[in-house]
Motif scaffolding. Structure first.
Motif, PDB file in Angstrom:
ATOM      1  N   ARG A   7       0.824  -1.203   0.000  1.00  0.00           N
ATOM      2  CA  ARG A   7       0.000   0.000   0.000  1.00  0.00           C
ATOM      3  C   ARG A   7       0.868   1.266   0.000  1.00  0.00           C
ATOM      4  O   ARG A   7       0.595   2.222  -0.711  1.00  0.00           O
ATOM      5  CB  ARG A   7      -0.928  -0.003   1.212  1.00  0.00           C
ATOM      6  CG  ARG A   7      -2.239   0.681   0.898  1.00  0.00           C
ATOM      7  CD  ARG A   7      -3.325   0.488   1.912  1.00  0.00           C
ATOM      8  NE  ARG A   7      -2.910   0.820   3.257  1.00  0.00           N
ATOM      9  CZ  ARG A   7      -3.137   0.016   4.313  1.00  0.00           C
ATOM     10  NH1 ARG A   7      -3.738  -1.124   4.153  1.00  0.00           N
ATOM     11  NH2 ARG A   7      -2.755   0.371   5.522  1.00  0.00           N
ATOM     12  N   TRP A   8       1.940   1.232   0.796  1.00  0.00           N
ATOM     13  CA  TRP A   8       2.853   2.384   0.829  1.00  0.00           C
ATOM     14  C   TRP A   8       3.501   2.589  -0.526  1.00  0.00           C
ATOM     15  O   TRP A   8       3.628   3.713  -1.008  1.00  0.00           O
ATOM     16  CB  TRP A   8       3.929   2.169   1.906  1.00  0.00           C
ATOM     17  CG  TRP A   8       3.497   2.606   3.258  1.00  0.00           C
ATOM     18  CD1 TRP A   8       2.388   2.208   3.923  1.00  0.00           C
ATOM     19  CD2 TRP A   8       4.168   3.547   4.102  1.00  0.00           C
ATOM     20  NE1 TRP A   8       2.313   2.834   5.136  1.00  0.00           N
ATOM     21  CE2 TRP A   8       3.393   3.662   5.288  1.00  0.00           C
ATOM     22  CE3 TRP A   8       5.347   4.283   3.998  1.00  0.00           C
ATOM     23  CZ2 TRP A   8       3.763   4.502   6.341  1.00  0.00           C
ATOM     24  CZ3 TRP A   8       5.713   5.107   5.049  1.00  0.00           C
ATOM     25  CH2 TRP A   8       4.921   5.221   6.190  1.00  0.00           C
ATOM     26  N   GLN A   9       3.932   1.473  -1.107  1.00  0.00           N
ATOM     27  CA  GLN A   9       4.583   1.562  -2.425  1.00  0.00           C
ATOM     28  C   GLN A   9       3.638   2.203  -3.433  1.00  0.00           C
ATOM     29  O   GLN A   9       4.023   3.119  -4.163  1.00  0.00           O
ATOM     30  CB  GLN A   9       4.986   0.177  -2.912  1.00  0.00           C
ATOM     31  CG  GLN A   9       6.254  -0.332  -2.294  1.00  0.00           C
ATOM     32  CD  GLN A   9       6.584  -1.732  -2.776  1.00  0.00           C
ATOM     33  OE1 GLN A   9       5.726  -2.424  -3.336  1.00  0.00           O
ATOM     34  NE2 GLN A   9       7.812  -2.152  -2.555  1.00  0.00           N
ATOM     35  N   THR A  10       2.402   1.706  -3.445  1.00  0.00           N
ATOM     36  CA  THR A  10       1.428   2.246  -4.395  1.00  0.00           C
ATOM     37  C   THR A  10       1.265   3.742  -4.168  1.00  0.00           C
ATOM     38  O   THR A  10       1.192   4.521  -5.105  1.00  0.00           O
ATOM     39  CB  THR A  10       0.048   1.578  -4.193  1.00  0.00           C
ATOM     40  OG1 THR A  10       0.269   0.207  -3.984  1.00  0.00           O
ATOM     41  CG2 THR A  10      -0.847   1.785  -5.389  1.00  0.00           C
ATOM     42  N   GLU A  11       1.229   4.108  -2.887  1.00  0.00           N
ATOM     43  CA  GLU A  11       1.021   5.512  -2.552  1.00  0.00           C
ATOM     44  C   GLU A  11       2.145   6.391  -3.078  1.00  0.00           C
ATOM     45  O   GLU A  11       1.894   7.409  -3.700  1.00  0.00           O
ATOM     46  CB  GLU A  11       0.935   5.644  -1.027  1.00  0.00           C
ATOM     47  CG  GLU A  11      -0.284   6.400  -0.553  1.00  0.00           C
ATOM     48  CD  GLU A  11      -0.533   6.123   0.908  1.00  0.00           C
ATOM     49  OE1 GLU A  11       0.183   6.725   1.729  1.00  0.00           O
ATOM     50  OE2 GLU A  11      -1.407   5.306   1.218  1.00  0.00           O
ATOM     51  N   PHE A  12       3.392   6.005  -2.823  1.00  0.00           N
ATOM     52  CA  PHE A  12       4.450   6.911  -3.278  1.00  0.00           C
ATOM     53  C   PHE A  12       4.722   6.821  -4.775  1.00  0.00           C
ATOM     54  O   PHE A  12       5.159   7.783  -5.390  1.00  0.00           O
ATOM     55  CB  PHE A  12       5.722   6.861  -2.412  1.00  0.00           C
ATOM     56  CG  PHE A  12       6.586   5.639  -2.523  1.00  0.00           C
ATOM     57  CD1 PHE A  12       6.744   4.800  -1.436  1.00  0.00           C
ATOM     58  CD2 PHE A  12       7.292   5.351  -3.686  1.00  0.00           C
ATOM     59  CE1 PHE A  12       7.564   3.690  -1.504  1.00  0.00           C
ATOM     60  CE2 PHE A  12       8.112   4.238  -3.762  1.00  0.00           C
ATOM     61  CZ  PHE A  12       8.236   3.400  -2.668  1.00  0.00           C
ATOM     62  N   GLN A  46       8.071  -0.823 -12.648  1.00  0.00           N
ATOM     63  CA  GLN A  46       7.880  -0.208 -11.328  1.00  0.00           C
ATOM     64  C   GLN A  46       6.538   0.510 -11.247  1.00  0.00           C
ATOM     65  O   GLN A  46       5.884   0.493 -10.219  1.00  0.00           O
ATOM     66  CB  GLN A  46       9.009   0.807 -11.042  1.00  0.00           C
ATOM     67  CG  GLN A  46      10.343   0.177 -10.732  1.00  0.00           C
ATOM     68  CD  GLN A  46      10.394  -0.413  -9.330  1.00  0.00           C
ATOM     69  OE1 GLN A  46       9.585  -0.096  -8.472  1.00  0.00           O
ATOM     70  NE2 GLN A  46      11.337  -1.324  -9.101  1.00  0.00           N
ATOM     71  N   ILE A  47       6.192   1.171 -12.333  1.00  0.00           N
ATOM     72  CA  ILE A  47       4.904   1.863 -12.347  1.00  0.00           C
ATOM     73  C   ILE A  47       3.983   1.209 -13.363  1.00  0.00           C
ATOM     74  O   ILE A  47       4.243   1.221 -14.566  1.00  0.00           O
ATOM     75  CB  ILE A  47       5.079   3.361 -12.647  1.00  0.00           C
ATOM     76  CG1 ILE A  47       5.810   4.015 -11.472  1.00  0.00           C
ATOM     77  CG2 ILE A  47       3.725   4.037 -12.869  1.00  0.00           C
ATOM     78  CD1 ILE A  47       6.102   5.459 -11.631  1.00  0.00           C
ATOM     79  N   VAL A  48       2.936   0.572 -12.842  1.00  0.00           N
ATOM     80  CA  VAL A  48       1.932  -0.035 -13.702  1.00  0.00           C
ATOM     81  C   VAL A  48       0.612   0.682 -13.450  1.00  0.00           C
ATOM     82  O   VAL A  48       0.099   0.677 -12.337  1.00  0.00           O
ATOM     83  CB  VAL A  48       1.773  -1.544 -13.389  1.00  0.00           C
ATOM     84  CG1 VAL A  48       0.720  -2.164 -14.290  1.00  0.00           C
ATOM     85  CG2 VAL A  48       3.104  -2.256 -13.549  1.00  0.00           C
ATOM     86  N   ILE A  49       0.107   1.345 -14.463  1.00  0.00           N
ATOM     87  CA  ILE A  49      -1.183   2.026 -14.311  1.00  0.00           C
ATOM     88  C   ILE A  49      -2.271   0.974 -14.478  1.00  0.00           C
ATOM     89  O   ILE A  49      -2.426   0.400 -15.550  1.00  0.00           O
ATOM     90  CB  ILE A  49      -1.332   3.163 -15.345  1.00  0.00           C
ATOM     91  CG1 ILE A  49      -0.181   4.163 -15.161  1.00  0.00           C
ATOM     92  CG2 ILE A  49      -2.670   3.858 -15.194  1.00  0.00           C
ATOM     93  CD1 ILE A  49      -0.010   5.140 -16.292  1.00  0.00           C
ATOM     94  N   ALA A  50      -2.979   0.722 -13.382  1.00  0.00           N
ATOM     95  CA  ALA A  50      -3.908  -0.408 -13.364  1.00  0.00           C
ATOM     96  C   ALA A  50      -5.180  -0.133 -14.160  1.00  0.00           C
ATOM     97  O   ALA A  50      -5.692   0.979 -14.165  1.00  0.00           O
ATOM     98  CB  ALA A  50      -4.277  -0.754 -11.932  1.00  0.00           C
TER      99      ALA A  50
END
Lengths: 110, 231
Positions: A7-12, A46-50
């Motif tokens: 959750r933290w990862q997603t947030e930052f 690292q960044i996947v736009i869901a």
């Protein structure tokens, strides 16, 4: 624990998605799905736009007049505007400064 | 063969997404066209990685459930979340009231005519015929129910089907879910229960006002609906 980390990862990571989209569009004109894929490749996954979250993101950027939607050969494509280009330049400078500080903190803790 | 199946699957997915979009959203077709284009691009993309039978499944899981997709399509339209003033809604309601009253009269008139004929010419009430009296009362009650159904049905069916009643349509406003999506049957029924009579409606509005909602009636809150401008 693991849940919270994710959750933290997603947030930052969320904060970086918009600059990434802008960066991708500064390299070429793409349709929505391709923008998503390019961001994923650019950030090495690292960044996947869901899911369909790319649509509100692109509309938001278009509303800020940083990108523009246009049609070519019946394809709906997006391109960066001159404002968007200037904006991206500025943001990348800020990001660099910001990340340098964090890199120092993270390496100190290793 | 496989391609045909995929076309049907895509059309079905688009149909489901569409069923969640507000009926009056003017850019709906454009959104769906873009979605269709992206679905196809995603499908092409899976060709190198997956066998044909699994490709479409992968695309669908990548895009998420139709309701989520629809939500993402409307979420960037601020109009979908800009609520209409109570006064504009009152004007719309007055127009609807005029229509529903006419509608009720139209439904009731033939039945009242028949009843009148039966009472005056059939001597039903003066007869000590219990069955006839029961039948008469049944018809009267049925008539009342019919009128109420017509009144409520007008609001429920039109709001669910078109996103607006005639009054709302004329004033350029529509009913959507708090998420910006099209309202369900259940939502349409709940939000219109107080339209049975004007006192209920006033009370409903008062509750909304006392709750300090952003221009919602009490039942709007209960049904999670809102009245917004057309977009």
């Amino acid at each position: 624990m693991e849940d919270r980390i994710i959750r933290w990862q997603t947030e930052f990571k969320k904060g970086y998605a918009k600059p990434c989209v802008l960066y991708v569009l500064s390299k070429g004109d793409y349709h929505a799905y391709r923008v998503r894929k390019e961001v994923q490749q650019l950030t090495e996954g690292q960044i996947v736009i869901a899911g369909s979250n790319i649509y509100p993101m692109l509309r938001g950027l278009a509303k800020e007049e940083l990108i523009e939607r246009f049609e070519k050969d019946e394809q709906k494509l997006y391109k960066i505007t001159p404002t968007g280009r200037n904006f991206l330049e500025r943001i990348l400078v800020d990001l660099r400064e910001f990340l340098e500080v964090f890199q120092q903190i993270a390496t100190k803790e290793r | 063969m496989a391609v045909e199946k995929e076309i049907i699957a895509e059309a079905e997915f688009l149909r489901q997404v569409n069923s969640w979009l507000p009926p009056r959203a003017s850019q709906k077709d454009e959104w769906l066209q873009e979605l269709s284009q992206d679905l196809q691009a995603a499908y092409e993309d899976t060709s190198a990685r997956l066998p044909t039978s699994e490709r479409w499944q992968e695309v669908l899981s990548e895009f998420g459930p139709p309701q989520e997709v629809a939500k993402n399509l409307v979420s960037s339209r601020t109009e979908a979340f800009t609520r209409v003033s109570y006064s504009r809604r009152v004007f719309a309601y007055l127009i609807d009231l005029l229509i529903t009253i006419s509608l009720a009269i139209l439904v009731a008139l033939p039945i009242v005519g028949v009843l009148y004929f039966v009472i005056v010419h059939g001597d039903v009430l003066t007869d000590s015929n219990t069955l006839a009296i029961i039948l008469f009362l049944l018809v009267v009650n049925l008539l009342i129910i019919l009128v109420i159904m017509a009144l409520l049905g007008y609001f429920v069916v039109l709001e669910r089907h078109w996103g607006a009643t005639v009054g709302k349509k004329l004033l350029g406003i529509q009913v959507v879910s708090e998420t910006g999506l099209r309202i369900t049957w259940q939502q349409a029924i709940v939000r219109n229960l107080s339209k049975l009579n004007e006192q209920f409606l006033l009370f409903d509005w008062l509750i909304g006002w006392l709750m300090k909602t952003d221009r919602q009636r009490g039942l709007d809150v209960a049904a999670k609906t809102q009245v917004v401008y057309n977009f």
